[in-house]
Design a protein around this motif. Sequence first.
Motif, mmCIF file in Angstrom:
data_model
loop_
_atom_site.group_PDB
_atom_site.id
_atom_site.type_symbol
_atom_site.label_atom_id
_atom_site.label_comp_id
_atom_site.label_asym_id
_atom_site.label_seq_id
_atom_site.Cartn_x
_atom_site.Cartn_y
_atom_site.Cartn_z
ATOM 1 N N GLY A 179 -6.852 14.026 0.521
ATOM 2 C CA GLY A 179 -8.213 14.152 1.006
ATOM 3 C C GLY A 179 -9.083 12.963 0.720
ATOM 4 N N ARG A 180 -8.576 11.982 -0.033
ATOM 5 C CA ARG A 180 -9.351 10.791 -0.316
ATOM 6 C C ARG A 180 -9.305 9.832 0.869
ATOM 7 N NH1 ARG A 180 -7.608 9.059 -6.492
ATOM 8 N NH2 ARG A 180 -8.011 11.076 -7.490
ATOM 9 N N GLY A 181 -10.297 9.014 1.003
ATOM 10 C CA GLY A 181 -10.309 8.001 2.052
ATOM 11 C C GLY A 181 -9.436 6.828 1.679
ATOM 12 N N GLY A 182 -9.133 5.985 2.659
ATOM 13 C CA GLY A 182 -8.392 4.758 2.409
ATOM 14 C C GLY A 182 -6.911 4.876 2.601
ATOM 15 N N GLY A 183 -6.406 6.084 2.899
ATOM 16 C CA GLY A 183 -4.972 6.247 3.111
ATOM 17 C C GLY A 183 -4.562 5.782 4.486
ATOM 18 N N VAL B 232 1.358 13.462 -9.437
ATOM 19 C CA VAL B 232 0.433 12.927 -8.440
ATOM 20 C C VAL B 232 0.724 13.592 -7.100
ATOM 21 C CG1 VAL B 232 -0.348 10.876 -7.197
ATOM 22 C CG2 VAL B 232 0.265 10.713 -9.624
ATOM 23 N N LEU B 233 -0.277 14.272 -6.555
ATOM 24 C CA LEU B 233 -0.164 14.850 -5.227
ATOM 25 C C LEU B 233 -0.857 13.918 -4.247
ATOM 26 C CD1 LEU B 233 -1.078 18.582 -6.010
ATOM 27 C CD2 LEU B 233 1.182 17.500 -6.016
ATOM 28 N N PHE B 234 -0.167 13.594 -3.153
ATOM 29 C CA PHE B 234 -0.774 12.708 -2.172
ATOM 30 C C PHE B 234 -0.418 13.175 -0.768
ATOM 31 C CE2 PHE B 234 3.433 10.940 -2.820
ATOM 32 C CZ PHE B 234 3.828 10.473 -1.571
ATOM 33 N N SER B 235 -1.094 12.588 0.199
ATOM 34 C CA SER B 235 -0.840 12.916 1.593
ATOM 35 C C SER B 235 -0.763 11.622 2.384
ATOM 36 C CB SER B 235 -1.958 13.801 2.151
ATOM 37 O OG SER B 235 -1.742 14.107 3.517
ATOM 38 N N GLY B 236 0.368 11.403 3.046
ATOM 39 C CA GLY B 236 0.536 10.173 3.835
ATOM 40 C C GLY B 236 1.136 9.066 3.011
ATOM 41 N N ALA C 12 -12.192 7.718 5.871
ATOM 42 C CA ALA C 12 -13.005 8.913 5.648
ATOM 43 C C ALA C 12 -12.271 9.932 4.795
ATOM 44 C CB ALA C 12 -13.387 9.539 6.987
ATOM 45 N N SER C 13 -12.992 10.520 3.863
ATOM 46 C CA SER C 13 -12.441 11.620 3.096
ATOM 47 C C SER C 13 -12.432 12.869 3.973
ATOM 48 C CB SER C 13 -13.280 11.862 1.841
ATOM 49 O OG SER C 13 -13.269 10.732 0.998
ATOM 50 N N ARG C 14 -11.624 13.839 3.595
ATOM 51 C CA ARG C 14 -11.530 15.050 4.393
ATOM 52 C C ARG C 14 -11.355 16.247 3.478
ATOM 53 N NH1 ARG C 14 -6.393 16.887 4.360
ATOM 54 N NH2 ARG C 14 -4.746 15.434 3.739
ATOM 55 N N GLU C 15 -11.634 17.404 4.011
ATOM 56 C CA GLU C 15 -11.428 18.641 3.282
ATOM 57 C C GLU C 15 -9.950 19.005 3.314
ATOM 58 O OE1 GLU C 15 -13.565 20.573 1.597
ATOM 59 O OE2 GLU C 15 -15.246 19.202 1.979
#
Length: 279
Positions: free
Chosen positions: A17-21, A104-108, A60-63
């Motif tokens: 959900g953080r931006g910059g990915g 560490v949980l991440f997306s993308g 952009a961050s996201r929910e």
Amino acid sequence: MRLRGVRKSQNVEDRRGRGGGRGLGLGGVGLLVVLAIGYFAGIDMTPLLENATAPQQSSASRELSDEEQQAGAFSAAVLGTTEQVWDRVFQEQLGQVYQPPVLVLFSGVTQSPCGGASGATGPFYCPADEKAYLDTDFFATMARQLQAGGDFAAAYVIAHEVAHHVQNELGILGEVNRVRQRVSEVEANALTVRLELQADCLSGVWARNVDGLLEPGDMEEALNAARMIGDDHLQARAGRVPQPHTFTHGTSAQRAGWFKRGYDSGEIRVCDTFGASRL
């Protein structure tokens, strides 16, 4: 797996959900299965992906979706069980104090001291920062594309990466990495197989010690997951004749067998894959 009321670990770093990915151009689980097969089978899948993906920058961050929130809570609960188990096992079997890793949980995609992490790398452990990395979309990949579904199969994935941390705590991971740098690629692969099978066995030790949380069918879920991500199975699935000298994780039978050995005993000492004459 009965996780209601189980203490959730605080050693979770959630980067989702953080931006910059950078997201995968095709997105979705359909692409992740190609990447997962490449990771587990040691196959360069780049030719299949050329012109099929276009990395996309997102600032952009996201929910987080409900599914992602559930996956995060599940991961924290499973990590909590590993902390309780290895705290006790280290004290009772080794007379040592266990220092848990961070998950560490991440997306993308994300970054680690061991290099960039993405769905292409699959779950992994980085000894440089003593953190395990997991894109929670991998749970969907296992269930929908690798035919390795179930909550306990997903828990096995986390337990396996934590097992690499256990190896690091015991000095095994560092020693194997030093030896791998001095030998041929074939010899290094053989050592990696023993390292991975030992992690499977240690995952079985964890499973034995959370036995009170297991539900009917959980053990078969874990054994099925081990079989579905065996090198021989994944290479065949990718359209290749299995090549044992390229294996880095072990065959389906070996992975399931060592997991069961750890579960049947519950003892770290049975997980000496490096001293085993036959795997």
